[in-house]
Design a protein around this motif. Structure first.
Motif, PDB file in Angstrom:
ATOM      1  N   MET A  25       0.874  -1.317   0.167  1.00 41.94           N
ATOM      2  CA  MET A  25       0.379   0.015  -0.209  1.00 41.94           C
ATOM      3  C   MET A  25       0.571   0.897  -0.161  1.00 41.94           C
ATOM      4  O   MET A  25       2.086   1.301   0.676  1.00 41.94           O
ATOM      5  CB  MET A  25      -1.175  -0.259   1.166  1.00 41.94           C
ATOM      6  N   VAL A  26       0.531   2.523  -0.313  1.00 46.39           N
ATOM      7  CA  VAL A  26       0.909   3.970  -0.907  1.00 46.39           C
ATOM      8  C   VAL A  26       0.633   4.933   0.579  1.00 46.39           C
ATOM      9  O   VAL A  26      -0.191   4.879   0.857  1.00 46.39           O
ATOM     10  CB  VAL A  26       0.407   4.239  -2.060  1.00 46.39           C
ATOM     11  N   LEU A  27       2.096   5.114   0.853  1.00 45.64           N
ATOM     12  CA  LEU A  27       1.981   5.869   2.044  1.00 45.64           C
ATOM     13  C   LEU A  27       2.963   7.174   1.906  1.00 45.64           C
ATOM     14  O   LEU A  27       3.126   6.762   0.390  1.00 45.64           O
ATOM     15  CB  LEU A  27       2.949   5.704   3.231  1.00 45.64           C
ATOM     16  N   ARG A  28       2.178   8.742   2.131  1.00 43.53           N
ATOM     17  CA  ARG A  28       2.684   9.862   1.823  1.00 43.53           C
ATOM     18  C   ARG A  28       2.905  10.526   2.355  1.00 43.53           C
ATOM     19  O   ARG A  28       2.519  10.054   4.084  1.00 43.53           O
ATOM     20  CB  ARG A  28       1.710  10.392   0.736  1.00 43.53           C
ATOM     21  N   GLY A  29       3.797  11.728   2.134  1.00 43.02           N
ATOM     22  CA  GLY A  29       3.868  13.005   2.563  1.00 43.02           C
ATOM     23  C   GLY A  29       4.958  12.256   3.367  1.00 43.02           C
ATOM     24  O   GLY A  29       6.274  13.950   3.752  1.00 43.02           O
ATOM     25  N   GLY A  30       6.165  11.538   4.525  1.00 45.37           N
ATOM     26  CA  GLY A  30       7.184  11.720   5.156  1.00 45.37           C
ATOM     27  C   GLY A  30       7.259  11.850   6.251  1.00 45.37           C
ATOM     28  O   GLY A  30       6.356  11.747   6.543  1.00 45.37           O
ATOM     29  N   VAL A  44      11.682  14.107   0.707  1.00 40.32           N
ATOM     30  CA  VAL A  44      10.541  13.850   0.449  1.00 40.32           C
ATOM     31  C   VAL A  44       9.868  15.468  -0.417  1.00 40.32           C
ATOM     32  O   VAL A  44       9.622  16.613  -0.396  1.00 40.32           O
ATOM     33  CB  VAL A  44       9.503  13.853   1.533  1.00 40.32           C
ATOM     34  N   ARG A  45       9.039  14.886  -1.191  1.00 38.58           N
ATOM     35  CA  ARG A  45       7.969  16.073  -1.547  1.00 38.58           C
ATOM     36  C   ARG A  45       6.786  15.509  -2.207  1.00 38.58           C
ATOM     37  O   ARG A  45       6.002  14.400  -1.794  1.00 38.58           O
ATOM     38  CB  ARG A  45       8.924  16.295  -3.093  1.00 38.58           C
ATOM     39  N   PRO A  46       5.086  16.136  -2.438  1.00 43.60           N
ATOM     40  CA  PRO A  46       3.961  16.053  -2.644  1.00 43.60           C
ATOM     41  C   PRO A  46       4.132  14.792  -3.646  1.00 43.60           C
ATOM     42  O   PRO A  46       2.576  13.699  -3.790  1.00 43.60           O
ATOM     43  CB  PRO A  46       3.446  17.433  -3.111  1.00 43.60           C
ATOM     44  N   THR A  47       4.762  14.602  -4.490  1.00 43.79           N
ATOM     45  CA  THR A  47       4.962  13.532  -5.871  1.00 43.79           C
ATOM     46  C   THR A  47       5.244  12.149  -4.433  1.00 43.79           C
ATOM     47  O   THR A  47       5.004  10.813  -5.421  1.00 43.79           O
ATOM     48  CB  THR A  47       4.807  14.149  -6.810  1.00 43.79           C
ATOM     49  N   TYR A  48       5.683  12.144  -3.415  1.00 42.99           N
ATOM     50  CA  TYR A  48       7.006  11.005  -3.218  1.00 42.99           C
ATOM     51  C   TYR A  48       5.850  10.180  -2.836  1.00 42.99           C
ATOM     52  O   TYR A  48       4.747   9.937  -1.846  1.00 42.99           O
ATOM     53  CB  TYR A  48       7.196  12.001  -2.367  1.00 42.99           C
ATOM     54  N   ARG A  49       5.877   8.561  -3.316  1.00 37.83           N
ATOM     55  CA  ARG A  49       5.415   6.952  -2.855  1.00 37.83           C
ATOM     56  C   ARG A  49       5.913   6.595  -2.615  1.00 37.83           C
ATOM     57  O   ARG A  49       6.708   5.719  -3.022  1.00 37.83           O
ATOM     58  CB  ARG A  49       4.744   7.226  -4.164  1.00 37.83           C
ATOM     59  N   ASN A  50       6.006   6.172  -1.412  1.00 39.77           N
ATOM     60  CA  ASN A  50       6.836   5.108  -0.389  1.00 39.77           C
ATOM     61  C   ASN A  50       5.562   4.074  -0.084  1.00 39.77           C
ATOM     62  O   ASN A  50       4.377   4.142  -0.445  1.00 39.77           O
ATOM     63  CB  ASN A  50       6.469   5.992   1.169  1.00 39.77           C
ATOM     64  N   PHE A  51       6.037   3.035   0.047  1.00 36.42           N
ATOM     65  CA  PHE A  51       5.055   1.902  -0.404  1.00 36.42           C
ATOM     66  C   PHE A  51       5.285   0.434   0.910  1.00 36.42           C
ATOM     67  O   PHE A  51       7.184   0.446   1.080  1.00 36.42           O
ATOM     68  CB  PHE A  51       5.277   1.225  -1.525  1.00 36.42           C
ATOM     69  N   PHE A  52       4.742   0.379   1.878  1.00 36.66           N
ATOM     70  CA  PHE A  52       5.342  -0.929   2.059  1.00 36.66           C
ATOM     71  C   PHE A  52       3.955  -1.782   2.700  1.00 36.66           C
ATOM     72  O   PHE A  52       2.662  -1.570   2.216  1.00 36.66           O
ATOM     73  CB  PHE A  52       4.975  -0.907   4.141  1.00 36.66           C
ATOM     74  N   PRO A  53       4.355  -3.137   3.059  1.00 37.34           N
ATOM     75  CA  PRO A  53       2.686  -4.352   3.487  1.00 37.34           C
ATOM     76  C   PRO A  53       2.026  -3.617   4.086  1.00 37.34           C
ATOM     77  O   PRO A  53       2.055  -3.072   5.035  1.00 37.34           O
ATOM     78  CB  PRO A  53       3.816  -5.449   4.015  1.00 37.34           C
ATOM     79  N   PRO A  54       0.970  -4.175   3.919  1.00 34.57           N
ATOM     80  CA  PRO A  54      -0.176  -3.667   4.429  1.00 34.57           C
ATOM     81  C   PRO A  54      -0.125  -3.788   6.128  1.00 34.57           C
ATOM     82  O   PRO A  54      -0.705  -3.205   7.310  1.00 34.57           O
ATOM     83  CB  PRO A  54      -2.110  -4.056   4.682  1.00 34.57           C
ATOM     84  N   SER A  55       0.662  -5.294   6.531  1.00 30.86           N
ATOM     85  CA  SER A  55       1.162  -5.296   8.013  1.00 30.86           C
ATOM     86  C   SER A  55       2.306  -4.554   8.585  1.00 30.86           C
ATOM     87  O   SER A  55       2.534  -5.232  10.124  1.00 30.86           O
ATOM     88  CB  SER A  55       0.925  -6.804   8.345  1.00 30.86           C
ATOM     89  N   ALA A  56       2.349  -3.880   7.536  1.00 32.58           N
ATOM     90  CA  ALA A  56       4.157  -3.535   8.482  1.00 32.58           C
ATOM     91  C   ALA A  56       3.849  -2.745   9.700  1.00 32.58           C
ATOM     92  O   ALA A  56       2.798  -1.740   8.934  1.00 32.58           O
ATOM     93  CB  ALA A  56       4.869  -3.014   7.278  1.00 32.58           C
ATOM     94  N   ARG A  57       4.262  -2.770  10.672  1.00 35.44           N
ATOM     95  CA  ARG A  57       4.019  -1.317  12.092  1.00 35.44           C
ATOM     96  C   ARG A  57       5.423  -0.739  12.174  1.00 35.44           C
ATOM     97  O   ARG A  57       5.625   0.235  12.379  1.00 35.44           O
ATOM     98  CB  ARG A  57       3.624  -1.737  12.197  1.00 35.44           C
TER      99      ARG A  57
END
Ligand SMILES: [Fe+2]
Length: 421
Positions: free
Chosen positions: A384-389, A398-411
């Motif tokens: 899933m995509v995470l935004r913002g930094g 980071v910047r507004p277009t930055y797309r971070n991503f991790f599995p949905p279970s990552a904490r």
């Protein structure tokens, strides 16, 4: 593949004549490399080697891997040289199939040799050779583009270094501190308000124009948005505590099926690093244990927890198109990061914000051929995509277009949420 537009690239193999760009890169290179070592300066020798879980890597591995990246992506193509440390490529190649065999990720913590001193000497040698290459004025635009990618890559690993160390030290019953933090404030969070996007219509999202961006941030493209609203700040720890105390972790109707499975299987009752001692909620930070601050953004949440909270609150997670549309117009500059604990703020850049968007290619996305193309594109499944930094993202990364991503279970990342409706 990057979309660097600092340098026009008429012929990728001709020597670069953009000396100002090279000069900026020398300064950036030296600063980024110093920052990685500075992050490690409070560590004890034992802290560098241990791996606390399969998803995390030892600090020594991060220091070596980011150096290996410059060796194979910058030096080897530019200078046509063989391995500087024969045998090490297997140890410090992370996931690049095009670059040969790899030591299994869950076993990185078993690599006691090369010793830390040898890794630090390797860092110095690679740095010296990169600076020689830049001073020689023979670096091509292609080489400079890979160098810029290497700098952004090392900055990503700086945040992972922090989150991996935090996870490692949390395993210790002494809950040791390795950094200091300012005293927590006792103020309440700003009242939650909503930014309205009142009319349905077409927007454009994705990177375009000047400045570095990863390939997954483009191409810029159109998206249709229905009317929506986004909260003015992330969900606070005080608000998340209300979810806990209302039985949120015991109510399956709030959860996605996979999320409820994770709650049962892992015994989740609160965000990662939260403990409840005699009715007093505390959290592990880089400065050791401290009380929950109700005004701080909630973080160390999985996507499942963020989604369940949003449902409990009568809202939902934003899509990444909604997030980017309002962030680029209303959120101002990202919070100044590198504090290693989120602070109360109506801005972005305190915690990564989970979105409802699966990490998928934008229309027209094509990964580059070869190892460079393995950086982002091959992970576009099951994440899933995470935004913002976050407070652990290096300043300016980071910047507004930055797309971070991790599995949905990552904490274990500094990940929270911002409500949408
Ligand atoms: Fe990496």
């Amino acid at each position: 593949m990057t979309q660097s537009t600092r340098t026009p690239i008429p012929d990728p193999d001709a020597p670069s004549d953009d000396r100002s760009f090279s000069h900026v890169l020398v300064q950036d290179f030296q600063a980024v490399r110093r920052t990685s070592l500075a992050l490690c300066s409070p560590l004890e020798p034992e802290d560098f080697v241990i791996q606390s879980m399969a998803d995390a890597s030892p600090a020594k591995w991060h220091l070596a891997h980011t150096t290996w990246f410059f060796e194979v992506m910058v030096l080897a193509p530019a200078l046509a040289i063989g391995p500087l440390r024969p045998g090490w490529h297997v140890l410090f190649n992370s996931y690049y199939e095009a670059l040969g065999a790899r030591h299994p990720r869950p076993r990185r913590g078993l690599v006691t040799r090369p010793a830390l001193d040898e890794v630090l000497a390797y860092r110095q040698e690679v740095e010296g050779r990169v600076l020689e290459l830049l001073a020689s004025k023979t670096a091509t635009p292609r080489t400079l583009e890979m160098l810029e990618l290497g700098l952004n890559h090392e900055q990503q690993h700086q945040e992972l270094l922090v989150t991996d160390l935090k996870h490692l030290l949390f395993q210790n019953p002494l809950k040791p501190a390795w950094r200091t933090l300012p005293e927590a404030g006792s103020t309440a969070a700003e009242p939650l308000q909503w930014i309205e996007w009142p009319a349905a219509g077409t927007v454009e999202i994705g990177h375009q124009g000047d400045g570095f961006a990863y390939d997954n941030e483009g191409p810029r493209h159109r998206q249709w948005l229905e009317p929506f609203a986004l909260a003015t700040r992330p969900v606070s720890q005080g608000e998340f505590l209300a979810f806990i105390e209302d039985g949120g972790y015991r109510e399956p109707r709030l959860w996605l099926s996979d999320g409820w499975d994770a709650v049962q299987r892992e015994g989740w009752e609160a965000p990662l690093y939260w403990t409840c001692d005699g009715g007093c909620w505390r959290q592990f930070t880089v400065a050791g244990m401290r009380d929950i601050d109700p005004a701080e953004p909630a973080c160390h949440l999985s996507h499942y927890e963020a989604d369940a909270y949003a449902r409990w609150a009568g809202a939902r997670l934003p899509t990444e198109a909604e997030w980017e549309t309002l962030a680029s117009k209303h959120f101002g500059a990202a919070a100044d990061a590198d504090r290693l604990q989120p602070s109360p703020s109506g801005n972005w850049g305190e915690v990564w914000e989970w979105t409802a968007s699966a990490y998928a290619p934008y229309p027209g996305f094509r990964a580059a051929p070869g190892a460079e193309g393995e950086y982002n594109g091959k992970f576009m499944s099951g994440q899933m995509v995470l935004r913002g930094g976050s407070c652990a993202s290096p300043p300016g990364h980071v910047r507004p277009t930055y797309r971070n991503f991790f599995p949905p279970s990552a904490r274990w990342q500094f990940a929270g949420l911002r409500l949408a409706r």
